[in-house]
Design an enzyme around this catalytic site. Structure first.
Site, PDB file in Angstrom:
ATOM      1  N   HIS B 147      54.530  -8.930 105.499  1.00  0.00           N
ATOM      2  CA  HIS B 147      54.174  -7.571 105.080  1.00  0.00           C
ATOM      3  C   HIS B 147      53.417  -7.669 103.754  1.00  0.00           C
ATOM      4  O   HIS B 147      53.656  -8.581 102.968  1.00  0.00           O
ATOM      5  CB  HIS B 147      55.487  -6.805 104.894  1.00  0.00           C
ATOM      6  CG  HIS B 147      55.360  -5.343 104.646  1.00  0.00           C
ATOM      7  ND1 HIS B 147      55.064  -4.818 103.407  1.00  0.00           N
ATOM      8  CD2 HIS B 147      55.511  -4.283 105.475  1.00  0.00           C
ATOM      9  CE1 HIS B 147      55.061  -3.495 103.488  1.00  0.00           C
ATOM     10  NE2 HIS B 147      55.320  -3.142 104.729  1.00  0.00           N
ATOM     11  N   ASP B 225      62.663 -12.012 103.097  1.00  0.00           N
ATOM     12  CA  ASP B 225      62.413 -10.579 103.199  1.00  0.00           C
ATOM     13  C   ASP B 225      63.258 -10.049 104.355  1.00  0.00           C
ATOM     14  O   ASP B 225      62.940 -10.273 105.522  1.00  0.00           O
ATOM     15  CB  ASP B 225      60.914 -10.353 103.447  1.00  0.00           C
ATOM     16  CG  ASP B 225      60.588  -8.885 103.694  1.00  0.00           C
ATOM     17  OD1 ASP B 225      61.517  -8.067 103.836  1.00  0.00           O
ATOM     18  OD2 ASP B 225      59.380  -8.558 103.759  1.00  0.00           O
ATOM     19  N   GLN B 228      63.488  -5.731 107.485  1.00  0.00           N
ATOM     20  CA  GLN B 228      63.609  -5.329 108.891  1.00  0.00           C
ATOM     21  C   GLN B 228      64.870  -5.869 109.541  1.00  0.00           C
ATOM     22  O   GLN B 228      65.090  -5.627 110.736  1.00  0.00           O
ATOM     23  CB  GLN B 228      62.386  -5.801 109.690  1.00  0.00           C
ATOM     24  CG  GLN B 228      61.099  -5.095 109.337  1.00  0.00           C
ATOM     25  CD  GLN B 228      61.126  -3.608 109.689  1.00  0.00           C
ATOM     26  OE1 GLN B 228      61.906  -3.151 110.513  1.00  0.00           O
ATOM     27  NE2 GLN B 228      60.266  -2.837 109.039  1.00  0.00           N
ATOM     28  N   LYS B 251      65.860   1.574 105.313  1.00  0.00           N
ATOM     29  CA  LYS B 251      65.658   1.078 106.685  1.00  0.00           C
ATOM     30  C   LYS B 251      66.983   0.731 107.347  1.00  0.00           C
ATOM     31  O   LYS B 251      67.010   0.220 108.468  1.00  0.00           O
ATOM     32  CB  LYS B 251      64.753  -0.158 106.666  1.00  0.00           C
ATOM     33  CG  LYS B 251      63.322   0.144 106.217  1.00  0.00           C
ATOM     34  CD  LYS B 251      62.463  -1.080 106.378  1.00  0.00           C
ATOM     35  CE  LYS B 251      61.214  -1.034 105.525  1.00  0.00           C
ATOM     36  NZ  LYS B 251      60.137  -0.245 106.134  1.00  0.00           N
ATOM     37  N   CYS B 390      50.813  -2.447 107.408  1.00  0.00           N
ATOM     38  CA  CYS B 390      50.857  -3.306 106.208  1.00  0.00           C
ATOM     39  C   CYS B 390      50.802  -4.780 106.577  1.00  0.00           C
ATOM     40  O   CYS B 390      51.481  -5.616 105.977  1.00  0.00           O
ATOM     41  CB  CYS B 390      52.086  -3.020 105.362  1.00  0.00           C
ATOM     42  SG  CYS B 390      52.155  -1.335 104.779  1.00  0.00           S
TER      43      CYS B 390
HETATM   44  C1  LIG Z   1      58.984  -6.734 106.677  1.00  0.00           C
HETATM   45  C2  LIG Z   1      58.903  -5.732 105.565  1.00  0.00           C
HETATM   46  N1  LIG Z   1      58.894  -6.161 104.303  1.00  0.00           N
HETATM   47  C3  LIG Z   1      58.838  -5.307 103.273  1.00  0.00           C
HETATM   48  C4  LIG Z   1      58.756  -3.948 103.454  1.00  0.00           C
HETATM   49  C5  LIG Z   1      58.657  -3.055 102.271  1.00  0.00           C
HETATM   50  O1  LIG Z   1      59.764  -2.242 102.141  1.00  0.00           O
HETATM   51  P1  LIG Z   1      59.786  -1.061 101.086  1.00  0.00           P
HETATM   52  O2  LIG Z   1      58.536  -0.264 101.314  1.00  0.00           O
HETATM   53  O3  LIG Z   1      61.028  -0.311 101.419  1.00  0.00           O
HETATM   54  O4  LIG Z   1      59.822  -1.670  99.725  1.00  0.00           O
HETATM   55  C6  LIG Z   1      58.751  -3.456 104.755  1.00  0.00           C
HETATM   56  C7  LIG Z   1      58.651  -2.000 104.982  1.00  0.00           C
HETATM   57  O5  LIG Z   1      57.820  -1.472 105.644  1.00  0.00           O
HETATM   58  C8  LIG Z   1      58.812  -4.361 105.826  1.00  0.00           C
HETATM   59  O6  LIG Z   1      58.790  -3.931 107.089  1.00  0.00           O
END
Ligand SMILES: Cc1ncc(COP(=O)(O)O)c(C=O)c1O
Lengths: 151, 433
Positions: B147, B225, B228, B251, B390
């Site tokens: 992401h 990370d 998800q 999430k 993203c």
């Molecule tokens: C795999 C992954 N990493 C990071 C993020 C970023 O999360 P946040 O926007 O809650 O900081 C997301 C959210 O869309 C994600 O799906």
């Protein structure tokens, strides 16, 4: 509930399926780019200016039905116009796309985009190519962007 | 699926009954949809089918109540006051930290830092650990499926320190990491390896236990990370052996604006603060200050008290259901959706593996742009996401500008797959016109 056929009028579906003036314009002397970072859509508008008249205009890019049809309709409607006329049409279009107001009689088939205003998330799709065309006409080389990146 | 999942204590604690497809449903699963007030509404004249869980999940009533209760009963600043409300707020906030440590299998609550979310957590590691430990010639290893929030902070860090970025490749539409390349890219110059547990575009579950072990053998610090995965799969940072792990509350049935960075104690102790302010100091002079120990060192200013407490409540909710059961529910729906989409939607291009996957499914309908798919599905009451998710570089690699995405969670049902497929077929008919 909004009706989808308001958004996807047959004119739009037709221009999406068979976009007019979808090509590079070799004799173009102005180029404008549009970027929608939200979805990754891109459009390039080619303009051949002769004096203050748009002698030729074309586009290329990827995007949804709304953005493709809007770009296609734009090229058809701006060809042969002076810069001043084009700016008036673009301003009317902006009003049409954002408010649905079709009080200007000179928008003709562009009025097919009047339904877009009911779908706020889609307004940027319809305005992207117009931003790119205005940038081209004004001789700005920078990319038009509909907004800041989402992330 | 990641071997870690099947070996986890949570997964083994609740044995399956019946046949392979019969995932366990304890009492907490009964009438589960009634726990989510937002699900009970009509959208454009149809009952809402919410399939945008990878963007954010809905919140059960117990989490919403936890927020209301805090503001109605206990609201005060933490760590500062001596009065009754401040004591209660502090106790509840620190209890949420303890809860989070248990949720993740951390050795102690000192390893839990409350942040604004995954993005914030990753930026903390990049600024603090990265700034202190990386220099010219060092390599930051990422994967091609990250992401933007697990990519851009490292790009900024690389620019600041002169370190270089390197990527583990992704193999085609199925989206698995090309582990045969790991020896080539995971070399001694790699000081940090950051990777996602579950891809938000491909739905693939990465073998993170193996990745952590390989990185450790190479001397690289690991950042997982878990945005998800944290609300979807059992996670035990001890068994996993990662150095850092980032997650977002929103999430996983918790509120927005709150997240966690887990960090191994020894690393946190050695790291400098990244933001200065109140609460993160032990002593302040006009020209010099000393820092509080972790985690306070990394929590400058008044923290997000209410949301941290409500996140603790979300963890209770998820564990009452059982994260092993949630994982199997997600996988069952996603596997079924994948098979049915492939069989019943002509020409569809599906991303990610056919099975052993998470609940995220991205797809491309030939001739219909993702924006049109999402607008159309919305008219049928089906909430999808369309765009690059993203993941712009990954999309470009796969030759796509954007995809539509359906992402399932614990409250989704097989009937909703039916509604999704009906909507997609209608879209195809409309655009085939
Ligand atoms: C795999 C992954 N990493 C990071 C993020 C970023 O999360 P946040 O926007 O809650 O900081 C997301 C959210 O869309 C994600 O799906």
């Amino acid at each position: 509930m909004q009706d989808l056929t308001d958004l996807y009028q047959s004119v739009i579906l037709d221009h999406n399926r068979r976009p007019r003036n979808y090509r590079v314009l070799p004799q173009a002397n102005r180029v404008g780019h549009g970027d929608n970072p939200l979805c990754g859509d891109k459009v390039t508008v080619y303009v051949q200016l002769e004096g203050d008249r748009i002698a030729g205009i074309s586009f290329q890019g990827s995007g949804c039905a709304i953005s493709q049809a809007s770009a296609s309709l734009m090229t058809v409607n701006l060809k042969g116009k002076t810069i001043a006329e084009a700016e008036v049409i673009a301003a009317d279009m902006h009003k049409l796309i954002t408010t649905g107001a079709v009080d200007e009689g000179n928008l003709s088939d562009l009025a097919a985009l009047a339904g877009v205003h009911q779908f706020p998330a889609r307004i940027k799709c319809a305005t992207l190519s117009w931003h790119a065309a205005l940038n081209a006409i004004k001789g700005e080389a920078t990319a038009a962007t509909t907004e800041k990146p989402e992330d | 699926m990641d071997r870690f999942l099947s070996r986890s204590p949570v997964a083994s604690g609740r044995e399956r009954e019946g046949d392979e497809n019969d995932f366990p449903m304890n009492k907490a699963w009964a009438n589960l949809r009634d726990d989510f007030p937002v699900l009970h509404q009509q959208v454009n004249g149809h009952p809402l089918v919410y399939l945008d869980n990878a963007a954010t999940s809905h919140k059960p009533r117990c989490v919403i109540n936890a927020l209301a209760q805090f503001y109605e009963r206990d609201n005060a600043n933490v760590h500062r006051g001596i009065h009754a409300l401040s004591n209660r707020a502090t106790a509840a906030y620190e209890a949420a930290r303890e809860r989070s440590a248990r949720f993740l299998g951390a050795a102690s609550a000192h390893e839990i830092i409350f942040t604004a979310g995954t993005t914030d957590s990753i930026n903390l590691v990049a600024c603090s650990w990265g700034g202190a430990n990386l220099g010219r010639g060092d390599v930051i290893l990422l994967t091609e499926m990250e992401h933007h929030s697990n990519m851009v902070p490292w790009q900024l860090l690389a620019r600041r320190t002169g370190a270089r970025l390197r990527y583990v490749p992704v193999l085609g539409d199925e989206g698995r990491l090309d582990l045969s390349q790991l020896d080539r890219v995971l070399t001694p110059e790699v000081k940090l390896f950051a990777f996602t547990h579950v891809s938000n575009t491909l739905g693939v579950i990465n073998p993170i236990t193996e990745l952590c072990a390989r990185a450790r053998a190479c001397g690289a610090v690991t950042v997982v990370d878990a945005a998800q995965s944290a609300g979807h799969l059992p996670i035990d940072v001890g068994a996993l052996g990662c150095d850092f792990l980032a997650l977002s509350g929103h999430k996983m049935c918790g509120p927005t604006g709150i997240g966690i960075l887990y960090g191994r104690q020894a690393l946190l102790d050695a790291m400098p603060p990244w933001r200065g302010g109140g609460s993160m100091i032990s002593n302040v002079e006009y020209f010099e200050s000393r820092w509080a120990p972790a985690p306070q060192k990394f929590e400058a200013g008044t923290p997000n008290i209410a949301d941290a407490i409500a996140l603790g409540r979300a963890m209770d909710y998820l564990d009452d259901l059982g994260r092993d059961a949630i994982a199997r529910h997600d996988e069952k729906l996603a596997t079924l959706a994948y098979a049915r989409l492939k069989a019943e939607v002509p020409g569809i291009r599906l991303l990610g593996p056919a099975e052993h996957r998470s609940g995220v499914i991205s797809f491309d309908l030939p001739g219909v742009h993702a924006h049109d798919v999402v607008t159309f599905a919305d008219q049928e009451g089906v909430a999808l996401r369309g765009g690059h998710h993203c993941n712009q570089p990954l999309m470009r690699k796969l030759g796509l500008a954007s995809t539509s995405r359906a992402s399932f969670y614990l409250y989704n049902t097989e009937d909703e797959i039916e509604r999704l497929i009906a909507a997609l077929r209608k879209i195809q008919r409309f655009f085939a016109g």
